[in-house]
Design a protein around this motif. Structure first.
Motif, PDB file in Angstrom:
ATOM      1  N   ALA A  32      41.983  29.987  51.172  1.00 47.13           N
ATOM      2  CA  ALA A  32      41.623  31.378  50.904  1.00 47.13           C
ATOM      3  C   ALA A  32      40.641  31.474  49.750  1.00 47.13           C
ATOM      4  O   ALA A  32      39.690  32.271  49.778  1.00 47.13           O
ATOM      5  N   PHE A  33      40.850  30.644  48.722  1.00 47.40           N
ATOM      6  CA  PHE A  33      39.942  30.632  47.566  1.00 47.40           C
ATOM      7  C   PHE A  33      38.539  30.201  47.981  1.00 47.40           C
ATOM      8  O   PHE A  33      37.546  30.830  47.629  1.00 47.40           O
ATOM      9  N   HIS A  34      38.434  29.107  48.751  1.00 45.68           N
ATOM     10  CA  HIS A  34      37.133  28.614  49.193  1.00 45.68           C
ATOM     11  C   HIS A  34      36.387  29.681  50.002  1.00 45.68           C
ATOM     12  O   HIS A  34      35.187  29.898  49.820  1.00 45.68           O
ATOM     13  N   LYS A  35      37.103  30.359  50.884  1.00 46.36           N
ATOM     14  CA  LYS A  35      36.484  31.378  51.726  1.00 46.36           C
ATOM     15  C   LYS A  35      35.944  32.532  50.886  1.00 46.36           C
ATOM     16  O   LYS A  35      34.788  32.966  51.048  1.00 46.36           O
ATOM     17  N   LEU A  36      36.762  33.047  49.959  1.00 41.42           N
ATOM     18  CA  LEU A  36      36.340  34.187  49.136  1.00 41.42           C
ATOM     19  C   LEU A  36      35.298  33.773  48.102  1.00 41.42           C
ATOM     20  O   LEU A  36      34.399  34.560  47.774  1.00 41.42           O
ATOM     21  N   ALA A  37      35.409  32.541  47.579  1.00 40.82           N
ATOM     22  CA  ALA A  37      34.440  32.079  46.586  1.00 40.82           C
ATOM     23  C   ALA A  37      33.052  31.974  47.192  1.00 40.82           C
ATOM     24  O   ALA A  37      32.057  32.365  46.571  1.00 40.82           O
ATOM     25  N   HIS A  38      32.977  31.461  48.396  1.00 43.97           N
ATOM     26  CA  HIS A  38      31.681  31.385  49.067  1.00 43.97           C
ATOM     27  C   HIS A  38      31.144  32.782  49.396  1.00 43.97           C
ATOM     28  O   HIS A  38      29.944  33.039  49.302  1.00 43.97           O
ATOM     29  N   LYS A  39      32.026  33.663  49.762  1.00 42.48           N
ATOM     30  CA  LYS A  39      31.607  35.021  50.130  1.00 42.48           C
ATOM     31  C   LYS A  39      31.030  35.775  48.941  1.00 42.48           C
ATOM     32  O   LYS A  39      30.014  36.468  49.057  1.00 42.48           O
ATOM     33  N   HIS A  40      31.671  35.666  47.770  1.00 42.59           N
ATOM     34  CA  HIS A  40      31.277  36.465  46.604  1.00 42.59           C
ATOM     35  C   HIS A  40      30.438  35.694  45.596  1.00 42.59           C
ATOM     36  O   HIS A  40      30.176  36.205  44.508  1.00 42.59           O
TER      37      HIS A  40
END
Length: 331
Positions: free
Chosen positions: A13-21
């Motif tokens: 979840a962190f990797h997904k949101l970190a890349h998004k933002h």
């Protein structure tokens, strides 16, 4: 994620949101990126996660995440994205650049100077990174009142705390030129091809990485990234490397192994060295030529010759008779 989420689920979840933002991405959000980072640092640590489960977002009484135990020293850009973006304290840092070069075997042993042409973001030659037209006046930045930093109050799962970030208007300079540089249009950097000289040290190994500090991509109001160069080395027709030594298989005739000989060895420098092959040498024996191997600060290695006795595929009648005579003598 759910309250009972596993560490792998939290990490994904962190990797997904970190890349998004990520702030460097289109439509990235620096504030949300920092919140995601803070949440991950809490939930990925068993002690901090237990503290959050017990006390909630406000934390225990008197706990201030901005002082001694917060996340001010964590560099998500350096640890997760490999160096680009913002470092400690929100300071901007240019992206690291990586490339690779091919060397001959001799160049890897003795070192070589190379010049490569690299296309990257570099400091503007006209304004020297200020973003202003040379000689133009500068005004105090109204966004940060000349401080170069903006203080913000952030809300996180551990409560509200204050952070400082580099002003996006003046890029931490505190001043804004009245006229923009015509070359870089006020950005202080521009994309261009740059010749970079690389001094490859003697004795470098295949796969080694050279780091050139400050030769990566530039960013206005921040520090330049680094350049990483991976070394590829072509194989040699005769020699192989073993630490500081050079090894080589030396094929000799059976008669030479019995009677001895002198072999003219051509070194990597192109010089010739006489090597005496003693009488009665055996297959697989090693001969050492000192001081002709890989140079280093500890001295120079040796050349190791591994004897390979070539047996004749066919024997003439005369040769067979001679061998029979030798056999009678117990040889």
């Amino acid at each position: 994620v759910s309250k009972g989420a596993s560490k792998d689920e939290i990490k994904k979840a962190f990797h997904k949101l970190a890349h998004k933002h990520h702030p460097d991405k289109n439509k990235g959000d620096d504030a949300k990126f920092k919140e995601v980072n803070e949440a991950y640092q809490t939930l990925s640590d068993d002690q901090k996660r237990a503290q959050y489960d017990r006390f909630g977002a406000d934390g225990p009484q008197g706990f201030n995440p901005g002082q001694g135990g917060g996340f001010g020293g964590f560099d998500i850009f350096g640890d997760f994205f490999g160096g680009g973006g913002r470092g400690r304290g929100g300071a901007k840092r240019g992206r690291d650049v990586s490339t690779e070069i091919d060397l001959t075997f001799e160049e890897s042993i003795f070192g070589v100077a190379r010049t490569i042409l690299l296309s990257k973001q570099s400091t503007c030659d006209i304004c020297k990174g200020t973003g202003g037209k040379p000689g133009t006046k500068v005004d105090t930045c109204k966004t940060c009142n000349g401080n170069g930093q903006i203080r913000e109050m952030k809300r996180s799962i551990l409560g509200t705390f204050a952070t400082n970030r580099t002003c996006d208007t003046c890029h931490g300079q505190g001043k804004i030129p009245t006229e923009k540089c015509t070359e870089c249009r006020g950005h202080g950097v521009r994309h261009k091809q740059e010749e970079i000289k690389i001094d490859v040290p003697a004795g470098i190994n295949p796969g080694e990485m050279l780091r050139m500090t400050g030769m990566g991509e530039a960013v206005q109001g921040g520090t330049t990234g680094d350049l990483y160069i991976k070394i590829n080395v072509k194989s040699h027709s005769q020699f192989k490397r073993d630490g500081l030594n050079l090894t080589m298989d030396l094929p000799i005739k059976l008669t030479d192994s019995l009677l001895g000989m002198t072999y003219d060895l051509k070194t990597l420098e192109g010089n010739t060295v006489e090597v005496k092959i003693p009488e009665g040498i055996n297959h697989g024996e090693l001969l050492r030529v000192r001081g002709k191997g890989v140079p280093s600060t500890r001295g120079r290695g040796d050349i190791i010759l591994r004897i390979q006795i070539k047996m004749p595929a066919k024997l003439s009648k005369t040769t067979k008779k001679l061998i029979e005579e030798l056999k009678k003598e117990g040889i």
